[in-house]
Every structure is written in structure tokens, then in C-alpha cells.
Write a protein that holds these residues in place. Structure first.
Motif, short mmCIF file in Angstrom:
data_model
loop_
_atom_site.label_atom_id
_atom_site.label_comp_id
_atom_site.label_asym_id
_atom_site.label_seq_id
_atom_site.Cartn_x
_atom_site.Cartn_y
_atom_site.Cartn_z
N LYS A 1 0.87 -1.21 -0.17
CA LYS A 1 -0.08 0.02 0.07
C LYS A 1 0.76 1.18 0.11
N LEU A 2 1.84 1.28 0.78
CA LEU A 2 2.93 2.37 0.97
C LEU A 2 3.54 2.53 -0.49
N HIS B 1 0.80 4.42 -2.32
CA HIS B 1 0.29 5.72 -1.95
C HIS B 1 1.06 6.08 -0.55
N GLN B 2 2.18 7.03 -0.52
CA GLN B 2 2.80 7.30 0.55
C GLN B 2 1.84 7.94 1.67
N ILE B 3 2.34 8.12 2.76
CA ILE B 3 1.63 8.55 3.74
C ILE B 3 2.15 9.96 4.68
N SER C 1 4.10 12.01 7.49
CA SER C 1 5.08 11.78 8.56
C SER C 1 5.29 12.89 9.64
N ARG D 1 7.57 11.93 3.05
CA ARG D 1 6.29 11.35 3.58
C ARG D 1 7.01 9.77 3.33
N ALA E 1 0.95 4.24 11.78
CA ALA E 1 0.98 4.17 10.24
C ALA E 1 -0.27 3.41 9.69
N LYS F 1 -3.18 2.58 11.07
CA LYS F 1 -4.59 2.78 11.56
C LYS F 1 -4.76 4.32 11.45
N GLU F 2 -3.73 5.11 11.70
CA GLU F 2 -3.97 6.45 11.81
C GLU F 2 -3.37 7.28 10.82
N ASN F 3 -2.79 6.63 9.88
CA ASN F 3 -2.09 7.27 8.59
C ASN F 3 -0.95 8.28 8.95
N ASP F 4 -0.11 7.86 10.07
CA ASP F 4 0.69 8.73 10.45
C ASP F 4 2.23 7.87 10.36
#
Length: 516
Positions: A307-308, A311-313, A315, A322, A352, A354-357
Motif C-alpha cells: 500500500k505504501l 500511496h505514501q503517507i 510523517s 512522506r 501508520a 490505523k492513523e495514517n501517521d
């Protein structure tokens, strides 16, 4: 991407390389010639180096003394110039008679021994060892304070660490190859002469100059991870000058790069399985719940990496980085080195997934790459590649070779195998030809050498400790049954007391002793 055999905070990228064909077997490697010892007498042309006396001064860190020593850039041509070696020591505190100097090296290659001494060994080694020995550290040539190799700017290094290391198509493959080429070209442009003379053999010879400058008849030494290869090389070159040597988290010098990388990939899988079993016993494990099979935990992590990749998330990074697949994978693998980091990586994965962090995984990755809070990088990864790519020929020469090897790497580790296979390609583009080859080290005539292996060590698999102990003529194998990278000073009273007895009284353990 990353570097290999970094004891201070490690994973795999350049790996100690070997055999470009990559087909050398363990049996074939065992038939290779052993490292030959050097003549007992010091050559006259090196006398000025051996006659040096350190001019000790106070370091910036209180309680430590620092000095600079010289070694020939090229031992075959000493007149061609010198390299300056940074040396630090913490004098024996007493009580008890002084036993001489004890050199320490944290591994890497590329780890700063001086930093390790000042941050840990000089204050964290057992009190009785610090009382009897002057603890001494030397930054190897090309590392930290000893004429460091430099390759990329801060911004270029940021881009390098974020390059996709699991290419899905030709465009991504080209981008990865270009990143390796730019890294190699940067190293070659900055340090064209030094880059040809940062081999482990040369660093081991430097250690003998340091030994003489310290006034010691024999070298006493504790080396971790890659530091075991350095220590074993010293014993092979100077068996008669080898004192009490502890090689913790041992490497096998007889293996070619592809086999080393494959073994290490399997080692990370072993460590991940231990982590996975622990994770699902915790109520907050984001990769499964109690009873989830380890293989499924691995598939869940691999799916998250996928998934990463797409699509990067965010930080929260001040420089706008990201979290993508490359940095996330580095962060997870870095945590496999020490079971004490399992809670941290579990929390980072929770944030990362569950909270997209991505802040937690990015922080772990930054620790591995030795990136400071201001965005600057130490030269750890530059020196790591420089030494590895000189010590042995490249594991792979082309992307096609990597693709053909992918099934073997993915079998060794379904989670990490693909990335670690591609990470083994970087030495193919190195601007300097390798000067070393796989070889056995016997060190005939050396005093007893203690080789330490941890059964679930991710970075230096236990089989390497057994192999090195079988090669060294005077080795005593000491086994720690447990997790993590290296064993001394990591909580086992059995390991610590056994090594302390050897360092303080010269009493080696019974060969094959096991601790838990």
C-alpha cells in the motif's frame, strides 16, 4: 535502501559482496586458501609509523583523551602519502593492576568506534573491565573522524533513501540503478584515492600500528558484527600479536556476497518470526491477533508495504518527507536488531496502519541511516558501501541477475526478500574494483579467540559464528540462545561473566558453551 552489517543500527543494502557469478557454495568457499600471516618483523619502510607516540589531549567529551596517528595510504607504496586515524581512550580507573589496552569496534563497516567508546563502552562496559584496561577506539580509515568518505549531499541522501527498492517495471528498475550509480559516482568524485584503500585488511594493519603506538605487545580486542571480521583479519595477519580477542556476532569470511546476503535475508526472517509471535500476544498488534499464524502476520506486513508503494503517507517531517515502502521497510528491519525495539515498532506500525501517521517508522529509519534531527547524515552509509564494495566483488552485476535470484531471496524471507535482493545490486556500479575475495581465516599460532554467536541473530546468522569458529585454529565458540544482534552487554549474565573472565583472567570458555 540501506547498508549491511551495521552493528550500531543496521540492515542490508550493500552487503559484504562477493563472487559476481554468485554461485560459490559453502563447500567451495571452504576449499579456498586461508588468509596468510604477515612476516613477524616489521618492515623497515614502516618503522616511522610503528615508532609514533600519541599526543593525548582532552576530547570534547569529558573523561576521554584523543589523539591522531598516521598510517600509510597504501601499504605497498608507503611513500605515496598517509591517512590520519582518530584515536580515543578512557584510561583504566582501577583498582587492580592495568592489563593494557582493550580496543573496541562496534561494526558496520562504517560505525564510529570513537562514538561507540564515548557513548557506550567507556561508561557501559563492566566496571571490572574498565578498571583494568585502557579502553581504546580507532575510527577506521574512511570512517567518521578518520578522513571520512563522502558521497551525497543531505538532500541527495534523502532522495536516495526514498528510492523504490522493489521495482515493479522497467522505469522503476532504471530509477533504482540510477540511484546506485549516482551514489557510487559521488563517492568516487569525493575520495578517488582513499576509495581504493579502505579495505578490511588495510584497517587491520592500521590496528597493529595503533597497538605499537599504545605500547602493547599484543592486541586485546572486542569487536561486534563486522568488527568480528576486522578482528579475525587482524588475527590472521598477526597471529603472534593477537592477545585476548572477543568476536561477537561473527561473520564468515569464506562466503561470497550472494551467499552472505541470502543468509542475512534468512536471518531477518528468523528475527521477524520471533517478533511476529510476540506481536500477536499483545492487545495492540496491528498485524494480527492471538493465534494468528506467523506466515499470515508476514503477509499482512507485506500487504501494508504494498500500500505504501502505491500511496505514501504523511510523517510530519520538517523536510516534507512522506513515508513510502522503502523507508517503512528500513524502519521495521532496523527494529529487528534488538528485541527491546519491538514495542516501538509495534506502536509505529499502529500509527501508520490505523492513523495514517508515518512519523514512528520514519524515526526508526532515520536512526538506522544515522540521520540527525537537523537532517544531516553521518558518513556511516558511505563508509559502509566503500568498505563492502572493496572487500569483495559485487553480488550481482545486472538487474537481470537480481530477477533470476528473486525466488531464492523470497523463499528466505517472504516479507523482506525482494527488497534485500535488489539492495545487493549497488556494488555493481562501484567506481573501484574490489581487491578482496572470499577466504578462510585460520590464524594459526594465535592465543584462544572467543567467537560469540546468537541463535536468532538477524544480521549475523548463527551459522556464521559456527563457521568462523571452525576456521580459527584457536577459537572457542560461545553461544547465546536468544534474540537480537550480538550478545555481550545485552542482559545475559552468563555471557557477560564468561567474557569478563576471559578478558580479566585470560580464561577462555569451554568450546561449545551455551548461555541463555
Amino acid at each position: 535502501m540501506g547498508g549491511v552489517l551495521v552493528a550500531v543500527a543496521a540492515m542490508l543494502v550493500s552487503a559484504c559482496s562477493a563472487c559476481s557469478a554468485g554461485s560459490t557454495t559453502t563447500a567451495g568457499a571452504a576449499a579456498q586458501a586461508a588468509l596468510a600471516s604477515l612476516p613477524r618483523a616489521t618492515p623497515t619502510v614502516l618503522a616511522s609509523y610503528y615508532d609514533q607516540k600519541p599526543d593525548w589531549r582532552s576530547c570534547t567529551v569529558p573523561g576521554f583523551q584523543c589523539a591522531t596517528l598516521k598510517a600509510p595510504l597504501d601499504y605497498a607504496k608507503p611513500a605515496d602519502g598517509d591517512v590520519r586515524l582518530a584515536v580515543a581512550r578512557k584510561k583504566a580507573t582501577g583498582p587492580g593492576s592495568r592489563l593494557g589496552s582493550l580496543l573496541v569496534n562496534p561494526g558496520g563497516p562504517g560505525g564510529s568506534a570513537v562514538d561507540y567508546l564515548q557513548a557506550y563502552a567507556g561508561i557501559g562496559y563492566p566496571v571490572e573491565v574498565r578498571a583494568r584496561y585502557d579502553l581504546v577506539a580507532v575510527d577506521p580509515r574512511g570512517v567518521a573522524r578518520s578522513e571520512p568518505v563522502k558521497c551525497l549531499s543531505r538532500r541527495d541522501m534523502d532522495r536516495y533513501t526514498q528510492t523504490d527498492s522493489t521495482p515493479d517495471d522497467q522505469r522503476e528498475t532504471t530509477e533504482l540503478v540510477d540511484a546506485y550509480k549516482k551514489f557510487a559516482e559521488g563517492c568516487g568524485a569525493d575520495s578517488p584515492k582513499l576509495l581504493r584503500h579502505v579495505s578490511t585488511v588495510e584497517t587491520a594493519r592500521d590496528m597493529d600500528i595503533v597497538r605499537a603506538a599504545l605500547g602493547d605487545t599484543k592486541l586485546n580486542y572486542v569487536g561486534a558484527s563486522y568488527g568480528t571480521f576486522l578482528g579475525a583479519t587482524y588475527a590472521g595477519l598477526f597471529p603472534g600479536r593477537s592477545g585476548r580477542l572477543v568476536l561477537d556476532g561473527a561473520m564468515d569470511p569464506s562466503l561470497p556476497a550472494r551467499r552472505l546476503n541470502l543468509d542475512q535475508t534468512a536471518g531477518f526472517e528468523t528475527a521477524f518470526q520471533s517478533f511476529a509471535k510476540d506481536c500477536v500476544r499483545q492487545p495492540d498488534c496491528p498485524l494480527g491477533r492471538k493465534g494468528t499464524p506467523t506466515a499470515e502476520v508476514g503477509r499482512n506486513l507485506k500487504a501494508f508495504f504494498g500500500k505504501l508503494d502505491a500511496h505514501q503517507i504523511p510523517s510530519g517531517d520538517a523536510d516534507g518527507r512522506r513515508l513510502g515502502e522503502a523507508l517503512a521497510t528500513t524502519g521495521v528491519i532496523a527494529a529487528m536488531y534488538d528485541e527491546g525495539s519491538w514495542e516501538q515498532v509495534r506502536e509505529a506500525l499502529n500509527s501508520a496502519m490505523k492513523e495514517n501517521d508515518g512519523a514512528g517508522l520514519l524515526a526508526l529509519s532515520d536512526t538506522y541511516y544515522d540521520r540527525d534531527a537537523g537532517g544531516g547524515y553521518a558518513n556511516l552509509m558511505f563508509a559502509n558501501a566503500a568498505v563492502n564494495c572493496l572487500d569483495l566483488p559485487a553480488a550481482f552485476d545486472t538487474p537481470d541477475e537480481v530477477r533470476r535470484a528473486l525466488p531464492a531471496f523470497e523463499k528466505a524471507s517472504p516479507v523482506f526478500g525482494e527488497g534485500l535482493a535488489w539492495a545487493s545490486l549497488n556494488c555493481a556500479y562501484w567506481p573501484v574494483r574490489a581487491t578482496g575475495e572470499p577466504h578462510r581465516i585460520e590464524a594459526r599460532g594465535a592465543a584462544p579467540i572467543v567467537v560469540v554467536g546468537t541463535t536468532r541473530d538477524p544480521a549475523t546468522p548463527y551459522r556464521w559464528a559456527r563457521a568462523l569458529a571452525a576456521q580459527l585454529s584457536s577459537a572457542r565458540l560461545l553461544t547465546y540462545k536468544g534474540d537480537g544482534h550480538t550478545a555481550y552487554g545485552r542482559g545475559s549474565a552468563c555471557i557477560d561473566s564468561t567474557i569478563n573472565a576471559y578478558l580479566l583472567r585470560g580464561t577462555p570458555p569451554t568450546d561449545g558453551k551455551r548461555c541463555s
